[in-house]
Enzyme design. Structure first.
Site: not given
Ligand code: PMM
Length: 279
Positions: A254, A216
């Protein structure tokens, strides 16, 4: 794998089947490529895979649930048929239902049930664990909503508790709830660090906590400036956050790259064991 019985923090590998995710958009669009990527994440230490078909990056435009389902469903079917544990990252109840019918065992909703009014009831009916993430507004508007008073984490906790009450009122069992502070969702740089320092408070709500720091933007300040614009350069900083989050007792992290965080959560487990007196 028992989702709630692990003594160490779990590693959730991210599999975005989208053309436009900030971190890995366009990398795994073909179903075969996505399945291979999922298998690789598991081989490198992911305990479960979070499969998503819609980008939620700030400013992202929404897609319809049919397009989203088409992107993820075959991949989820193949990965679960091969014995992998899969969660579906979606804002849509219809996608969540289709994914669970295809074998997904967790629903991950970054809107905490605020995006689709049918989501909480659908998850209750499906009877699967639900990751309830804190956010404000929609991906298109959340940047402007990152305004908090003195007690940032207290506000996030109060807003999460309100969503927990809504989820329980719709019939989701408390033991199926996982909370996530939503790093980067209606939170600006320093606010994300503040949340990370107060994970113990979040955990005092009594639910498992998922931490999604991977790649992020707030991590860009950690890496040398000439590398900062490439999200992949944030993987080492991500692993460091995984160690700290695991040390604080997070249920799962994650992440886009499993291997560094696989080791990071084991460092934290060894640390905690040594503190507890194990030799
Ligand atoms: N961040 C993203 C997408 N999904 N889900 C949860 N539970 N927590 C998060 O911090 C989260 C998520 C954004 O990141 P990406 O677009 O790289 O998947």
């Amino acid at each position: 794998m028992e989702l709630f019985a692990s003594l160490r923090t779990l590693v959730m590998g991210v599999l975005n089947i989208t053309p436009d995710s900030f971190s890995d958009g366009g990398s795994w669009l073909s179903p075969d490529g996505a399945v291979a990527r999922g298998r690789r994440l598991v081989a490198e230490g992911a305990d479960l895979l979070d499969v998503g078909g819609e980008s939620t990056r700030p400013g992202a435009t929404r897609i319809d649930s049919t397009t989203e389902t088409e992107r993820v469903i075959g991949v989820i079917g193949q990965l679960t048929a091969q014995g992998h544990v899969v969660s579906v990252d979606t804002l849509n109840a219809a996608t969540a239902r289709a994914a669970v019918e295809a074998g997904a065992v967790v629903v991950n909703d970054v809107s905490g049930g605020t995006s689709d009014p049918a989501m909480l009831g659908t998850v209750a009916e499906l009877g699967v664990p639900y990751i309830l993430q804190h956010s404000r507004g929609e991906p298109a508007t959340m940047v402007d909503l990152a305004r908090y008073g003195e007690d940032l984490v207290g506000e996030i906790m109060a807003e999460l508790e309100a969503r927990v009450a809504a989820a329980v009122a719709e019939g989701i069992r408390e033991e199926n709830l996982i909370l996530d502070p939503g790093l980067g969702f209606a939170k600006e740089g320093p606010q994300n660090w503040r949340v990370l320092t107060e994970l113990d408070r979040l955990q005092s709500l009594g639910f498992p906590v998922l931490v999604g720091a991977s790649r992020k933007r707030f991590l860009a300040e950690i890496v040398p400036s000439e590398l900062a614009s490439d999200p992949r350069e944030r993987d080492f900083a991500t692993a460091a956050v995984s160690a700290i989050a695991a040390r604080a007792g997070a249920w799962a992290v994650r992440v886009h790259e499993a291997r560094p965080s696989r080791d990071a959560v084991r460092v934290a487990a060894a640390w905690r064991a040594a503190e507890g007196g194990a030799q």
